[in-house]
Enzyme design. Structure first.
Site, mmCIF file in Angstrom:
data_model
loop_
_atom_site.group_PDB
_atom_site.id
_atom_site.type_symbol
_atom_site.label_atom_id
_atom_site.label_comp_id
_atom_site.label_asym_id
_atom_site.label_seq_id
_atom_site.Cartn_x
_atom_site.Cartn_y
_atom_site.Cartn_z
ATOM 1 N N ASP A 13 -0.759 -42.510 -18.724
ATOM 2 C CA ASP A 13 -2.215 -42.476 -18.946
ATOM 3 C C ASP A 13 -2.901 -41.300 -18.269
ATOM 4 O O ASP A 13 -4.075 -41.400 -17.904
ATOM 5 C CB ASP A 13 -2.882 -43.778 -18.457
ATOM 6 C CG ASP A 13 -2.210 -45.001 -19.017
ATOM 7 O OD1 ASP A 13 -1.891 -44.980 -20.211
ATOM 8 O OD2 ASP A 13 -2.004 -45.957 -18.258
ATOM 9 N N HIS A 41 -1.792 -42.443 -26.600
ATOM 10 C CA HIS A 41 -2.529 -41.189 -26.464
ATOM 11 C C HIS A 41 -3.878 -41.378 -27.132
ATOM 12 O O HIS A 41 -3.936 -41.772 -28.294
ATOM 13 C CB HIS A 41 -1.834 -40.069 -27.249
ATOM 14 C CG HIS A 41 -0.582 -39.581 -26.611
ATOM 15 N ND1 HIS A 41 -0.301 -39.745 -25.292
ATOM 16 C CD2 HIS A 41 0.449 -38.885 -27.121
ATOM 17 C CE1 HIS A 41 0.858 -39.177 -25.028
ATOM 18 N NE2 HIS A 41 1.340 -38.661 -26.120
HETATM 19 P P1 IMP Z 1 7.513 -50.983 -20.667
HETATM 20 O O1 IMP Z 1 7.629 -49.504 -20.874
HETATM 21 O O2 IMP Z 1 6.664 -51.660 -21.725
HETATM 22 O O3 IMP Z 1 8.832 -51.638 -20.462
HETATM 23 O O4 IMP Z 1 6.696 -51.223 -19.306
HETATM 24 C C1 IMP Z 1 7.244 -50.904 -18.037
HETATM 25 C C2 IMP Z 1 6.134 -50.429 -17.090
HETATM 26 O O5 IMP Z 1 5.709 -49.140 -17.507
HETATM 27 C C3 IMP Z 1 4.889 -51.303 -17.097
HETATM 28 O O6 IMP Z 1 4.300 -51.278 -15.811
HETATM 29 C C4 IMP Z 1 3.965 -50.600 -18.064
HETATM 30 O O7 IMP Z 1 2.598 -50.884 -17.829
HETATM 31 C C5 IMP Z 1 4.296 -49.152 -17.759
HETATM 32 N N1 IMP Z 1 4.075 -48.221 -18.861
HETATM 33 C C6 IMP Z 1 4.912 -47.930 -19.872
HETATM 34 N N2 IMP Z 1 4.396 -46.977 -20.653
HETATM 35 C C7 IMP Z 1 3.231 -46.630 -20.127
HETATM 36 C C8 IMP Z 1 2.232 -45.654 -20.484
HETATM 37 O O8 IMP Z 1 2.352 -44.887 -21.446
HETATM 38 N N3 IMP Z 1 1.142 -45.626 -19.683
HETATM 39 C C9 IMP Z 1 1.002 -46.402 -18.609
HETATM 40 N N4 IMP Z 1 1.917 -47.295 -18.227
HETATM 41 C C10 IMP Z 1 3.013 -47.419 -18.986
#
Ligand code: IMP
Length: 443
Positions: A13, A41
């Site tokens: 983010d 995005h």
């Molecule tokens: P997952 O990628 O859905 O398995 O999530 C694993 C961790 O990464 C969690 O804490 C999500 O909130 C974080 N996360 C994954 N992708 C993003 C992103 O693009 N922005 C912010 N947090 C992310």
């Protein structure tokens, strides 16, 4: 400028979408190489906001070919919805979208597994995933026997039978582990696969050879990292991370292009820090200042809508990410959000008991014991949103940027002063690449 990577220096983010969108007109290819629909995005073009999850932000520019590389895990139904959303708004990517035949499919059982495993985890063990099936799909990829790739949509005549077998295995596994099957519906999974095949087959190709040819022919490639280096599977705040290689080091794995060809590595960071989901956040502000940053910066997730945790800029974590990535330039976004704070904090070290460290601890319990050492710099009250030249920024904002540069060890080449494309200050060599921002237009 040679081949370039834009990636996040934090926990996602950071505003990468805006940076990619600004740079795109100068590139022939824009490539996603990691993650999936967990990424979000937001790109603002004029008054319009585009929220993209799977499609590279470059899709908004008709001069660029948008590539989803082998390392991306793709939810085909989400991808179709995203494409339809763009078509409704007058942007039809058509054959400009190329999906690697080596990329893996995220299917509904991955999302069910993501939810069931999060629900079953005891408090403190929940990762706070985006529930987009990312971890379970990467796990299947490593397990191999239960993986489905885009090439299978083209070449595997018995794919639907195999899908049925996989779903039955998943059902047994879910019942054994979680006591329920999460309403797994084999017919729905098969229907999704058929829909994916019918709609996306013409976009599937050997993107690896395509990019090799592009490198040989002197065409330019922009690699778009998803998530952020602090969420990296190997180098992030494990286990509170995502399941892919999120920085430029992931390009070899996720795009099949040697990272040594990528000469410009632009790391996006906000002028403060944010995190969604669980996990250590050393400079977090659990107070009115954190709330104020959240509201001023509209810090609510693009993918899940969750409020983001907010804190001061963490120069220790950022320098760690910079070293992992071989950072050449910082894109410092959301500088305008800090207007009006009497003083602005930067975390310059971590205190654990009577020790001071300047590195990232590998274990979560050490991260959680960290007391951040915060250096305060004088703030500024002026609204920055209409400023377009670095020298026109208030002196205190310029000093703040200079302090970030010296702590992280790289130049700040791009500064965000608002959400729109035009609300950007570009410095140094990047000026030649970005050109006239106010003139750049969507496809
Ligand atoms: P997952 O990628 O859905 O398995 O999530 C694993 C961790 O990464 C969690 O804490 C999500 O909130 C974080 N996360 C994954 N992708 C993003 C992103 O693009 N922005 C912010 N947090 C992310």
């Amino acid at each position: 400028m040679g081949h370039t990577c834009v990636f996040g220096l934090g926990w996602g983010d950071e505003g990468k979408g805006k940076v990619v969108d600004l740079l795109c007109p100068a590139f022939d290819y824009v490539v996603r190489f990691n993650g999936g629909a967990n990424a979000g995005h937001t790109v603002c073009v004029g008054e319009e906001r585009f929220a993209l999850h799977l499609l590279p932000a470059g899709i908004l520019h008709e001069s660029a070919t948008a590539v989803i590389g082998p390392g991306v895990v793709v939810d085909p139904i989400k991808l179709i919805e995203e494409l339809d959303g763009l078509i409704e708004r007058g942007i039809d990517p058509g054959s400009r979208l190329k999906i690697s035949e080596r990329a893996h499919l995220v299917l509904s059982y991955h999302k069910i597994e993501d939810q069931l495993s999060e629900q079953a985890a005891s408090s403190g063990k929940k990762i706070g995933t985006t529930a987009r099936g990312i971890g379970p799909c990467y796990a299947d990829k490593m397990r191999r026997s239960s993986a489905v790739r885009f090439v299978d949509l083209v070449h595997d005549a018995s794919l639907l039978d195999r899908i049925e077998q996989i779903v039955e295995q998943k059902r047994k596994m879910f019942i054994a582990l979680y006591g329920e099957d999460g309403e797994l519906d084999v017919e729905a999974v098969v229907a999704d696969v058929v829909r994916a095949k019918n709609r996306l087959v013409s976009n599937i190709c050997d993107t690896t050879s395509l990019l090799h040819r592009a490198v040989e022919d002197g065409q330019s490639i922009l690699f778009e990292g998803a998530n952020g280096v602090l969420l990296d599977i190997d180098h992030g705040t494990y286990p509170f991370v995502t399941s892919s290689s999120t920085g430029p080091h992931g390009i070899g794995v996720g795009a099949g292009v040697s990272p040594h060809v990528v000469t410009t590595r632009i790391g996006a960071a906000k002028a403060y820090s944010t995190r969604v989901g669980a996990g250590p956040f050393m400079s977090e502000l659990n107070d009115a200042t954190g709330d104020r940053i959240r509201i001023a910066g509209h810090e609510f997730g693009t993918t899940t809508g969750r409020p983001r945790r907010c804190g001061w800029f963490d120069a220790v974590a950022c320098r760690y990410a910079a070293k992992l990535a071989g950072l050449t330039d910082i894109a410092l976004l959301h500088l305008d959000t800090l207007s009006g704070f009497e003083e602005v904090g930067v975390c310059t070290g971590y205190r654990i008991g009577d020790r001071t460290i300047h590195t990232m601890p590998a274990d979560i319990s050490s991260c959680e014991q960290v007391e951040p050492i915060i250096e305060f710099l004088p703030g500024w009250s002026e609204d920055l949103q209409e400023i377009r030249a670095f020298d026109d920024l208030p002196q205190n904002a310029r000093d703040y940027v200079a302090r970030v540069e010296s702590l992280v060890g790289s130049p700040v080449s791009l500064i965000g002063v608002g959400p729109k494309r035009s609300q950007t200050i570009v410095r140094g060599d990047l000026k030649n690449v970005v050109g006239d921002i106010s003139m750049s237009a969507p496809a």
